[in-house]
Design a protein around this motif. Structure first.
Motif, mmCIF file in Angstrom:
data_model
loop_
_atom_site.group_PDB
_atom_site.id
_atom_site.type_symbol
_atom_site.label_atom_id
_atom_site.label_comp_id
_atom_site.label_asym_id
_atom_site.label_seq_id
_atom_site.Cartn_x
_atom_site.Cartn_y
_atom_site.Cartn_z
ATOM 1 N N UNK A 170 -1.335 43.950 25.771
ATOM 2 C CA UNK A 170 -2.667 43.685 26.332
ATOM 3 C C UNK A 170 -2.915 42.177 26.414
ATOM 4 N N UNK A 171 -2.484 41.449 25.398
ATOM 5 C CA UNK A 171 -2.628 39.987 25.424
ATOM 6 C C UNK A 171 -1.774 39.376 26.524
ATOM 7 N N UNK A 172 -0.606 39.973 26.788
ATOM 8 C CA UNK A 172 0.258 39.483 27.870
ATOM 9 C C UNK A 172 -0.385 39.698 29.230
ATOM 10 N N UNK A 173 -1.025 40.850 29.407
ATOM 11 C CA UNK A 173 -1.731 41.115 30.671
ATOM 12 C C UNK A 173 -2.877 40.122 30.868
ATOM 13 N N UNK A 174 -3.586 39.810 29.780
ATOM 14 C CA UNK A 174 -4.670 38.826 29.861
ATOM 15 C C UNK A 174 -4.127 37.451 30.233
ATOM 16 N N UNK A 175 -2.969 37.119 29.680
ATOM 17 C CA UNK A 175 -2.334 35.840 30.007
ATOM 18 C C UNK A 175 -1.948 35.807 31.479
ATOM 19 N N UNK A 176 -1.450 36.914 31.995
ATOM 20 C CA UNK A 176 -1.076 36.979 33.402
ATOM 21 C C UNK A 176 -2.287 36.744 34.304
ATOM 22 N N UNK A 177 -3.414 37.342 33.942
ATOM 23 C CA UNK A 177 -4.633 37.161 34.731
ATOM 24 C C UNK A 177 -5.091 35.706 34.720
ATOM 25 N N UNK A 178 -4.943 35.059 33.551
ATOM 26 C CA UNK A 178 -5.377 33.658 33.455
ATOM 27 C C UNK A 178 -4.511 32.738 34.297
ATOM 28 N N UNK A 179 -3.268 33.153 34.574
ATOM 29 C CA UNK A 179 -2.358 32.331 35.377
ATOM 30 C C UNK A 179 -2.363 32.721 36.857
ATOM 31 N N UNK A 180 -3.056 33.807 37.176
ATOM 32 C CA UNK A 180 -2.972 34.385 38.525
ATOM 33 C C UNK A 180 -3.345 33.383 39.618
ATOM 34 N N UNK A 181 -4.350 32.580 39.400
ATOM 35 C CA UNK A 181 -4.815 31.668 40.451
ATOM 36 C C UNK A 181 -3.820 30.551 40.765
ATOM 37 N N UNK A 182 -2.967 30.242 39.811
ATOM 38 C CA UNK A 182 -2.034 29.132 40.012
ATOM 39 C C UNK A 182 -0.635 29.589 40.417
ATOM 40 N N UNK A 183 -0.454 30.901 40.618
ATOM 41 C CA UNK A 183 0.871 31.431 40.944
ATOM 42 C C UNK A 183 0.835 32.214 42.246
ATOM 43 N N UNK A 184 1.920 32.206 42.999
ATOM 44 C CA UNK A 184 1.954 32.954 44.263
ATOM 45 C C UNK A 184 2.034 34.462 44.063
ATOM 46 N N UNK A 185 2.543 34.914 42.939
ATOM 47 C CA UNK A 185 2.667 36.351 42.666
ATOM 48 C C UNK A 185 2.563 36.603 41.178
ATOM 49 N N UNK A 186 2.579 37.864 40.775
ATOM 50 C CA UNK A 186 2.450 38.173 39.354
ATOM 51 C C UNK A 186 3.767 37.900 38.629
ATOM 52 N N UNK A 187 3.649 37.609 37.343
ATOM 53 C CA UNK A 187 4.841 37.355 36.535
ATOM 54 C C UNK A 187 5.358 38.659 35.930
ATOM 55 N N UNK A 188 6.672 38.854 35.899
ATOM 56 C CA UNK A 188 7.215 40.032 35.223
ATOM 57 C C UNK A 188 6.984 39.926 33.718
ATOM 58 N N UNK A 189 6.870 41.077 33.070
ATOM 59 C CA UNK A 189 6.650 41.120 31.626
ATOM 60 C C UNK A 189 7.892 41.676 30.941
ATOM 61 N N UNK A 190 8.351 40.939 29.930
ATOM 62 C CA UNK A 190 9.491 41.358 29.111
ATOM 63 C C UNK A 190 8.973 41.626 27.710
ATOM 64 N N UNK A 191 9.371 42.750 27.116
ATOM 65 C CA UNK A 191 9.056 43.037 25.718
ATOM 66 C C UNK A 191 10.347 42.969 24.916
ATOM 67 N N UNK A 192 10.220 42.687 23.630
ATOM 68 C CA UNK A 192 11.397 42.610 22.773
ATOM 69 C C UNK A 192 11.226 43.546 21.586
ATOM 70 N N UNK A 193 12.272 43.693 20.815
ATOM 71 C CA UNK A 193 12.192 44.506 19.608
ATOM 72 C C UNK A 193 13.467 44.396 18.805
ATOM 73 N N UNK A 194 13.331 44.590 17.501
ATOM 74 C CA UNK A 194 14.505 44.636 16.624
ATOM 75 C C UNK A 194 14.327 45.861 15.735
#
Length: 410
Positions: A170-194
């Motif tokens: 959810x925090x990553x989606x919020x970050x994407x929205x905050x960057x939306x105006x300065x980018x031509x398209x949406x950023x892909x989201x990668x998750x990690x895990x161990x």
């Protein structure tokens, strides 16, 4: 955006009295060549960069060398803590390494926004957003409750880890929205895990990390990321046959049962539409590691074949399992005579009859009361020759049936 996904380096591993320093040094040189040749934008290490919480000085030196060389190449590095890593050890240099293009997430954070990392492309433009989730220690996300059964504890931990993933996503989606105006398209989201996931195939060098609490994390509990980069399991594999959920595996064989695996790192290509391709880069074998078995007569040929992988400067490391002749008291001396003159070094001798007897004794001493339904089903599956995808599908189906029955009983 092109990521290089790797994990489980286990720098500082002491393997049956042998150091892996030379192999790891060669691995770093090879990796840096791949980063340059394939124009990698960022490198992601999904846990267990070190083998212990107190790595030897040469292991720390190798780690710092990797950081410095990637910084020199202009390639950012994201390092996640694994179950072998000490959060304190990884965290001690976190602020310093941040000035060298390396982000370290040693443990989960109460403020999940600090686990949302924007990785840039070589051009400096944002390339992807990472939900940077390391090994999740139960104490960081869960408060134990008195009177809980083993199954209730398992479900509580799974739920807590799933909720942590959801919060970071959810925090990553919020970050994407905050960057939306300065980018031509949406950023892909990668998750990690161990962690261990349902259907993953492990090896003898993989430690159980949630003993008695969480057998495996279901793939359905991951957030809807474009790619999920996993560590902990040393064998490279798709999880449940899914292209976007991957274990890259360890780059070196960390036990003899991994000796015949083709080790690899993964190139992950992403764009505004999501995952485009995952390409495996085979890692060269820097040290011959061979397991041979048979009676003393057949071992002659097997040892000769193993010797072809070694040299006088770097002999092949051997695990020898003796069948039929395993009763002999002077077995070590006989094996030494068989290997004399060959560029091999025997690290372990096993007697097949003794190993079998030990397994039978252990099995005979167990009762059904000591085994969970999942244990019984897993042992039954081991008797079948099934693909990873089929095993994963059967495990998923079985868990669903058990969960349904337990729900009805409640």
């Amino acid at each position: 955006m092109r990521l290089l996904h790797t994990s489980d380096w286990h720098l500082g591993q002491h393997f049956m009295g042998k150091s892996r320093q030379a192999e790891h040094q060669a691995l770093i040189g090879w990796l840096l060549d791949q980063v340059e040749e394939h124009a990698v934008d960022a490198v992601l290490i999904a846990g267990d960069i070190f083998d212990t919480g107190t790595p030897p000085s040469y292991a720390r030196e190798l780690y710092n060398q990797l950081v410095g060389q990637l910084y020199k190449a202009g390639v950012p590095l994201l390092v996640l803590g694994g179950n072998h890593d000490s959060p304190a050890t990884l965290g001690e240099s976190r602020e310093l390494l941040a000035h060298l293009g390396t982000t370290v997430i040693a443990s989960t954070h109460e403020d999940v926004t600090t686990q949302v990392i924007v990785l840039p492309q070589r051009t400096g433009e944002p390339g992807c957003i990472v939900c940077a989730i390391p090994f999740v220690r139960p104490r960081d996300v869960l408060h134990s409750q008195a009177g809980q059964s083993a199954e209730e504890k398992q479900l509580s931990l799974q739920t807590a880890i799933q909720e942590h993933y959801a919060a970071v996503h959810a925090a990553a989606l919020a970050k994407m929205l905050s960057l939306a105006n300065s980018l031509p398209g949406k950023l892909p989201i990668v998750a990690t895990g161990h962690l261990t996931t349902v259907g993953a195939s492990a090896s003898e060098s993989v430690r159980e990390i949630y003993v008695g609490a969480l057998e495996a994390f279901p793939t359905t509990a991951f957030p809807p990321a474009d790619y999920i980069a996993l560590g902990h399991i040393h064998r490279p594999q798709r999880v449940g046959g899914l292209e976007h959920i991957r274990y890259c595996g360890s780059p070196l064989a960390l036990s003899f049962d991994e000796a015949r695996q083709q080790k690899e790192v993964l190139l992950v290509d992403l764009d505004a539409d999501g995952l485009k391709a995952v390409t495996a880069l085979p890692v060269p074998c820097f040290q011959g590691l061979v397991a041979v078995s048979g009676n003393l007569d057949s071992l002659r040929g097997a040892i000769a074949a193993a010797a072809a992988e070694g040299s006088r400067e770097r002999p092949t490391w051997l695990e020898v399992t003796v069948a039929e002749d395993d009763y002999l008291a002077d077995l070590p001396a006989r094996i030494e005579a068989l290997t004399e003159g060959w560029p091999v070094e025997v690290l372990r001798i096993r007697r097949q009859r003794g190993n079998t007897a030990a397994r039978l004794d252990a099995a005979a001493s167990e009762t059904l009361d000591e085994l969970s339904p999942h244990d019984v089903f897993a042992r039954r599956l081991q008797q079948e020759e099934l693909s990873d995808e089929m095993q994963a599908a059967l495990n998923e189906r079985y868990r669903a049936v058990v969960a349904g029955l337990q729900g009805e009983e409640a």
